[in-house]
Design a protein around this motif. Structure first.
Motif, short mmCIF file in Angstrom:
data_model
loop_
_atom_site.label_atom_id
_atom_site.label_comp_id
_atom_site.label_asym_id
_atom_site.label_seq_id
_atom_site.Cartn_x
_atom_site.Cartn_y
_atom_site.Cartn_z
N HIS A 242 -27.05 73.30 -88.59
CA HIS A 242 -27.24 73.79 -89.95
C HIS A 242 -28.24 74.94 -90.00
O HIS A 242 -29.11 75.07 -89.14
CB HIS A 242 -27.73 72.65 -90.84
N ASP A 243 -28.09 75.77 -91.03
CA ASP A 243 -29.04 76.84 -91.29
C ASP A 243 -30.12 76.33 -92.24
O ASP A 243 -29.81 75.81 -93.32
CB ASP A 243 -28.34 78.06 -91.91
N ARG A 244 -31.37 76.50 -91.83
CA ARG A 244 -32.50 76.06 -92.66
C ARG A 244 -33.55 77.18 -92.69
O ARG A 244 -33.98 77.66 -91.64
CB ARG A 244 -33.16 74.80 -92.08
N GLU B 153 -37.29 75.00 -99.22
CA GLU B 153 -36.44 74.97 -98.02
C GLU B 153 -34.97 75.01 -98.45
O GLU B 153 -34.48 74.09 -99.10
CB GLU B 153 -36.67 73.74 -97.15
N ARG C 124 -37.21 80.50 -90.08
CA ARG C 124 -35.99 79.72 -89.80
C ARG C 124 -36.43 78.45 -89.08
O ARG C 124 -37.22 78.49 -88.14
CB ARG C 124 -35.00 80.52 -88.95
N ARG D 263 -24.77 72.31 -99.48
CA ARG D 263 -26.12 72.86 -99.60
C ARG D 263 -27.07 71.81 -100.15
O ARG D 263 -26.67 70.91 -100.90
CB ARG D 263 -26.14 74.04 -100.58
N PRO E 9 -32.23 72.99 -86.90
CA PRO E 9 -31.53 71.95 -87.67
C PRO E 9 -31.91 70.55 -87.23
O PRO E 9 -31.67 69.59 -87.96
CB PRO E 9 -30.05 72.23 -87.41
N TRP F 138 -31.14 74.85 -97.35
CA TRP F 138 -30.37 74.22 -96.27
C TRP F 138 -28.89 74.46 -96.52
O TRP F 138 -28.38 74.14 -97.60
CB TRP F 138 -30.68 72.73 -96.26
N GLN F 139 -28.22 75.04 -95.53
CA GLN F 139 -26.78 75.29 -95.61
C GLN F 139 -26.10 74.60 -94.44
O GLN F 139 -26.45 74.83 -93.28
CB GLN F 139 -26.48 76.78 -95.57
#
Length: 211
Positions: free
Chosen positions: A192-194, A182, A208, A103, A211, A184-185
């Motif tokens: 990636h999820d942002r 923001e 959303r 993360r 990435p 970020w995962q």
């Protein structure tokens, strides 16, 4: 060494819109507690970015000391390079690099000084050695040797022997008032999820990002 071959898949977790709190401070509080529970090294370490009057970006790691809905507070020497940059341009970014959790969190905001009373309250809670260190370090200035620094430490230590150490007038806190967050995962295949929170007129708006 083939640096390009260094890679790993991020597979720990995902992040969906349903996972997110409506308020980014609540989402931050959750992630910060999880970083602390995971016993990460310095979970409150933030990479603070400022811009020099010449337009050069500078980064350094500082420690977040407390936060609430009014902002995120760190402390420093008011004559330091970062302080000089902030004086010219109060817009900054901070990054929480929680890499073991795959993360990171980026916050943009504007900086203001905290009150002298607020700085004194925190300064008084510091270990005595750190209080003396604040007096000794002319942060970001050129010094000839570490020996000189240690000699100055002993001099200040002797000066304030058997008494409370006062707050230096050149040292104190800054509060970062966020304008965006923001979260970020990391995800597999670099998908990636942002999620970006931006401050609207009446509420935080969430988007959303690709990435």
């Amino acid at each position: 060494m083939d640096v390009g071959a260094l890679r790993r898949e991020y597979t720990q977790k995902g992040l969906t819109r349903e996972d997110l709190a409506a308020d980014p401070f609540d989402q931050f509080d959750l992630w910060f507690k999880q970083a602390c529970d995971a016993e990460l090294l310095e979970p409150n370490a933030i990479v603070l970015s400022t811009v020099s009057p010449e337009g050069y970006p500078f980064q350094r790691t500082v420690l977040l000391k407390y936060f609430d809905r009014s902002g995120f507070v760190f402390f420093t020497n008011y004559s330091s390079r970062k302080a000089q940059h902030i004086e010219e341009n109060p817009h900054v970014s901070i990054l929480f690099p929680w890499y073991p959790l795959e993360r990171q969190l980026t916050i943009l905001g504007t900086v203001t000084k905290v009150s002298a009373a607020e700085s004194f309250k925190y300064f008084s809670s510091r270990p005595r050695g750190s209080q003396i260190g604040a007096w000794v370090s002319q942060q970001s200035s050129v010094i000839s040797s570490r020996q000189l620094l240690e000699m100055q430490f002993e001099k200040i230590k002797e000066k304030f022997l058997n008494q409370e150490i006062p707050l230096p007038d050149f040292w104190g806190g800054y509060r970062i008032v966020p304008t965006s967050f923001e979260f970020w995962q990391g995800r597999p295949s670099r998908l990636h999820d942002r999620f970006l929170y931006e401050k609207g007129e009446t509420a935080w708006e969430t988007k959303r990002l690709s990435p």
